[in-house]
Design a protein around this motif. Sequence first.
Motif, PDB file in Angstrom:
ATOM      1  N   VAL A   1     -29.437-116.440  24.603  1.00  0.00           N
ATOM      2  CA  VAL A   1     -29.025-116.527  23.457  1.00  0.00           C
ATOM      3  C   VAL A   1     -28.955-115.453  22.541  1.00  0.00           C
ATOM      4  O   VAL A   1     -27.969-115.348  21.690  1.00  0.00           O
ATOM      5  CB  VAL A   1     -30.072-117.762  22.637  1.00  0.00           C
ATOM      6  N   LEU A   2     -30.070-114.578  22.716  1.00  0.00           N
ATOM      7  CA  LEU A   2     -30.073-113.305  22.029  1.00  0.00           C
ATOM      8  C   LEU A   2     -28.908-112.408  22.576  1.00  0.00           C
ATOM      9  O   LEU A   2     -28.318-111.877  21.464  1.00  0.00           O
ATOM     10  CB  LEU A   2     -31.321-112.508  22.092  1.00  0.00           C
ATOM     11  N   THR A   3     -28.684-112.363  23.582  1.00  0.00           N
ATOM     12  CA  THR A   3     -27.629-111.611  24.085  1.00  0.00           C
ATOM     13  C   THR A   3     -26.091-112.203  23.526  1.00  0.00           C
ATOM     14  O   THR A   3     -25.382-111.315  23.304  1.00  0.00           O
ATOM     15  CB  THR A   3     -27.365-111.752  25.718  1.00  0.00           C
ATOM     16  N   PHE A   4     -26.116-113.611  23.659  1.00  0.00           N
ATOM     17  CA  PHE A   4     -24.643-113.982  23.213  1.00  0.00           C
ATOM     18  C   PHE A   4     -24.670-113.663  21.729  1.00  0.00           C
ATOM     19  O   PHE A   4     -23.452-113.548  21.198  1.00  0.00           O
ATOM     20  CB  PHE A   4     -24.783-115.532  23.488  1.00  0.00           C
ATOM     21  N   MET A   5     -25.603-113.796  20.864  1.00  0.00           N
ATOM     22  CA  MET A   5     -25.689-113.424  19.422  1.00  0.00           C
ATOM     23  C   MET A   5     -24.938-111.917  19.222  1.00  0.00           C
ATOM     24  O   MET A   5     -24.186-111.933  18.346  1.00  0.00           O
ATOM     25  CB  MET A   5     -26.963-113.894  18.652  1.00  0.00           C
ATOM     26  N   GLY A   6     -25.412-111.107  20.236  1.00  0.00           N
ATOM     27  CA  GLY A   6     -24.799-109.855  20.113  1.00  0.00           C
ATOM     28  C   GLY A   6     -23.506-109.868  20.208  1.00  0.00           C
ATOM     29  O   GLY A   6     -22.751-108.935  19.564  1.00  0.00           O
ATOM     30  N   LEU A   7     -22.870-110.602  21.237  1.00  0.00           N
ATOM     31  CA  LEU A   7     -21.465-110.801  21.201  1.00  0.00           C
ATOM     32  C   LEU A   7     -20.525-111.334  19.794  1.00  0.00           C
ATOM     33  O   LEU A   7     -19.826-110.760  19.411  1.00  0.00           O
ATOM     34  CB  LEU A   7     -20.899-111.716  22.316  1.00  0.00           C
ATOM     35  N   VAL A   8     -21.245-112.315  19.270  1.00  0.00           N
ATOM     36  CA  VAL A   8     -20.813-112.949  18.215  1.00  0.00           C
ATOM     37  C   VAL A   8     -20.755-111.931  16.909  1.00  0.00           C
ATOM     38  O   VAL A   8     -19.900-111.734  16.167  1.00  0.00           O
ATOM     39  CB  VAL A   8     -21.889-114.188  17.814  1.00  0.00           C
ATOM     40  N   VAL A   9     -21.707-111.138  16.783  1.00  0.00           N
ATOM     41  CA  VAL A   9     -21.888-110.165  16.058  1.00  0.00           C
ATOM     42  C   VAL A   9     -20.834-109.090  16.017  1.00  0.00           C
ATOM     43  O   VAL A   9     -20.042-108.581  15.043  1.00  0.00           O
ATOM     44  CB  VAL A   9     -23.197-109.469  15.799  1.00  0.00           C
ATOM     45  N   ASN A  10     -20.354-108.723  17.362  1.00  0.00           N
ATOM     46  CA  ASN A  10     -19.439-107.771  17.751  1.00  0.00           C
ATOM     47  C   ASN A  10     -17.980-108.330  17.475  1.00  0.00           C
ATOM     48  O   ASN A  10     -17.154-107.775  16.832  1.00  0.00           O
ATOM     49  CB  ASN A  10     -19.651-107.156  19.052  1.00  0.00           C
ATOM     50  N   ILE A  11     -18.077-109.720  17.599  1.00  0.00           N
ATOM     51  CA  ILE A  11     -16.541-110.279  17.095  1.00  0.00           C
ATOM     52  C   ILE A  11     -16.285-110.228  15.854  1.00  0.00           C
ATOM     53  O   ILE A  11     -15.312-109.973  15.020  1.00  0.00           O
ATOM     54  CB  ILE A  11     -16.556-111.984  17.565  1.00  0.00           C
ATOM     55  N   VAL A  12     -17.645-110.237  14.728  1.00  0.00           N
ATOM     56  CA  VAL A  12     -17.410-110.125  13.656  1.00  0.00           C
ATOM     57  C   VAL A  12     -16.943-108.711  13.013  1.00  0.00           C
ATOM     58  O   VAL A  12     -15.969-108.655  12.203  1.00  0.00           O
ATOM     59  CB  VAL A  12     -18.624-110.447  12.673  1.00  0.00           C
ATOM     60  N   ALA A  13     -17.339-107.842  13.891  1.00  0.00           N
ATOM     61  CA  ALA A  13     -16.976-106.463  13.753  1.00  0.00           C
ATOM     62  C   ALA A  13     -15.509-106.064  14.135  1.00  0.00           C
ATOM     63  O   ALA A  13     -14.762-105.554  13.396  1.00  0.00           O
ATOM     64  CB  ALA A  13     -17.734-105.549  14.306  1.00  0.00           C
ATOM     65  N   ALA A  14     -14.978-106.800  15.092  1.00  0.00           N
ATOM     66  CA  ALA A  14     -13.542-106.831  15.491  1.00  0.00           C
ATOM     67  C   ALA A  14     -12.679-107.631  14.640  1.00  0.00           C
ATOM     68  O   ALA A  14     -11.629-107.033  14.175  1.00  0.00           O
ATOM     69  CB  ALA A  14     -13.493-107.875  16.784  1.00  0.00           C
ATOM     70  N   PHE A  15     -13.144-108.637  13.619  1.00  0.00           N
ATOM     71  CA  PHE A  15     -12.577-109.308  12.977  1.00  0.00           C
ATOM     72  C   PHE A  15     -12.333-108.220  11.525  1.00  0.00           C
ATOM     73  O   PHE A  15     -11.091-108.164  11.042  1.00  0.00           O
ATOM     74  CB  PHE A  15     -12.972-110.293  12.277  1.00  0.00           C
ATOM     75  N   LEU A  16     -13.557-107.608  11.038  1.00  0.00           N
ATOM     76  CA  LEU A  16     -13.099-106.611  10.006  1.00  0.00           C
ATOM     77  C   LEU A  16     -12.334-105.468  10.438  1.00  0.00           C
ATOM     78  O   LEU A  16     -11.313-105.038   9.528  1.00  0.00           O
ATOM     79  CB  LEU A  16     -14.740-106.050   9.860  1.00  0.00           C
ATOM     80  N   PHE A  17     -12.321-105.087  11.562  1.00  0.00           N
ATOM     81  CA  PHE A  17     -11.373-104.049  12.138  1.00  0.00           C
ATOM     82  C   PHE A  17     -10.054-104.487  11.911  1.00  0.00           C
ATOM     83  O   PHE A  17      -8.896-103.804  11.406  1.00  0.00           O
ATOM     84  CB  PHE A  17     -11.619-103.474  13.431  1.00  0.00           C
ATOM     85  N   GLY A  18      -9.832-105.834  12.581  1.00  0.00           N
ATOM     86  CA  GLY A  18      -8.285-106.332  12.522  1.00  0.00           C
ATOM     87  C   GLY A  18      -7.803-106.742  11.047  1.00  0.00           C
ATOM     88  O   GLY A  18      -6.735-106.652  10.833  1.00  0.00           O
ATOM     89  N   TYR A  19      -8.725-107.039  10.391  1.00  0.00           N
ATOM     90  CA  TYR A  19      -8.467-107.413   8.810  1.00  0.00           C
ATOM     91  C   TYR A  19      -8.286-106.371   7.861  1.00  0.00           C
ATOM     92  O   TYR A  19      -7.491-106.393   6.856  1.00  0.00           O
ATOM     93  CB  TYR A  19      -9.617-108.177   8.337  1.00  0.00           C
ATOM     94  N   ALA A  20      -8.379-105.017   8.398  1.00  0.00           N
ATOM     95  CA  ALA A  20      -8.279-103.866   7.508  1.00  0.00           C
ATOM     96  C   ALA A  20      -6.850-103.377   7.364  1.00  0.00           C
ATOM     97  O   ALA A  20      -5.912-103.846   8.307  1.00  0.00           O
ATOM     98  CB  ALA A  20      -8.874-102.786   8.255  1.00  0.00           C
ATOM     99  N   ASN A  21      -6.389-103.115   6.017  1.00  0.00           N
ATOM    100  CA  ASN A  21      -5.161-102.542   6.104  1.00  0.00           C
ATOM    101  C   ASN A  21      -5.120-101.032   5.323  1.00  0.00           C
ATOM    102  O   ASN A  21      -6.189-100.667   5.074  1.00  0.00           O
ATOM    103  CB  ASN A  21      -4.385-103.655   5.153  1.00  0.00           C
ATOM    104  N   GLY A  22      -3.891-100.738   4.971  1.00  0.00           N
ATOM    105  CA  GLY A  22      -3.780 -99.425   4.174  1.00  0.00           C
ATOM    106  C   GLY A  22      -4.677 -99.367   2.887  1.00  0.00           C
ATOM    107  O   GLY A  22      -5.081 -98.259   2.715  1.00  0.00           O
ATOM    108  N   ASP A  23      -4.748-100.361   2.374  1.00  0.00           N
ATOM    109  CA  ASP A  23      -5.598-100.289   0.980  1.00  0.00           C
ATOM    110  C   ASP A  23      -7.110-100.502   1.093  1.00  0.00           C
ATOM    111  O   ASP A  23      -7.807 -99.829   0.268  1.00  0.00           O
ATOM    112  CB  ASP A  23      -4.958-101.392  -0.040  1.00  0.00           C
ATOM    113  N   ASN A  24      -7.579-101.015   2.054  1.00  0.00           N
ATOM    114  CA  ASN A  24      -9.145-101.406   2.096  1.00  0.00           C
ATOM    115  C   ASN A  24      -9.580-100.714   3.670  1.00  0.00           C
ATOM    116  O   ASN A  24     -10.770-101.051   3.828  1.00  0.00           O
ATOM    117  CB  ASN A  24      -9.391-102.811   2.162  1.00  0.00           C
TER     118      ASN A  24
END
Length: 214
Positions: free
Chosen positions: A31-54
């Motif tokens: 479960v801890l291992t899987f939670m690491g994946l979930v957190v990395n998916i959050v990081a991926a979302f932040l990368f993808g959400y970024a744009n020129g302004d932010n």
Amino acid sequence: MTWTSVFGRGCGVLLDAIVRWLALARINPNVLTFMGLVVNIVAAFLFGYANGDNQARMFRYAGLVIIASGFFDLVDGRVARASNRVSRFGAFFDSVVDRYSDASQFLGLLVFYGRGARFFYVVLAAVAMISAIMVSYTRARAESLIGSCKVGFMERPERLVLVIIGALFNVMAPVLWVIAVLSTITVIHRVQYTWSRTRTIEGGAAQAETIHAA
């Protein structure tokens, strides 16, 4: 005793306490291992959400999230050992989840560059992702044939440090170049090493058969 050693010892004591608590709570290490994946998916979302302004702000947040994900990488194995729940499947699951975690970060960057219509960097991020995954695959496949293949230098910890630096300081483009080039070199090194070792092993086996036949 220096302040750095005191700090390191204090962190070690805190980590041991957290591991003991998690082990006593009977939390499944997987479960801890899987939670690491979930957190990395959050990081991926932040990368993808970024744009020129932010971009700088979103990348910085993603870097901090990736740092946080390291906590789960750090404790899952320790909790497994502390709770006597080490298993072959756990090692396999950890390896599989690590590959998905790596790929998710690059996927977020692919989305970011794709939304900005930056085709060259889409290709660069894709090459970095593929070469990073191949570093892990070549080691796993080689070790099924020759026992050990730890040659090369662009392992997962090095890649994570580079991605974190790229995110925190908004220098992701040069970081992707470094990952793509050095990962490719590492893959080539492992292919060459495995070729050499398999030739040696097969040559020794053939010689043994000749001696036995004689």
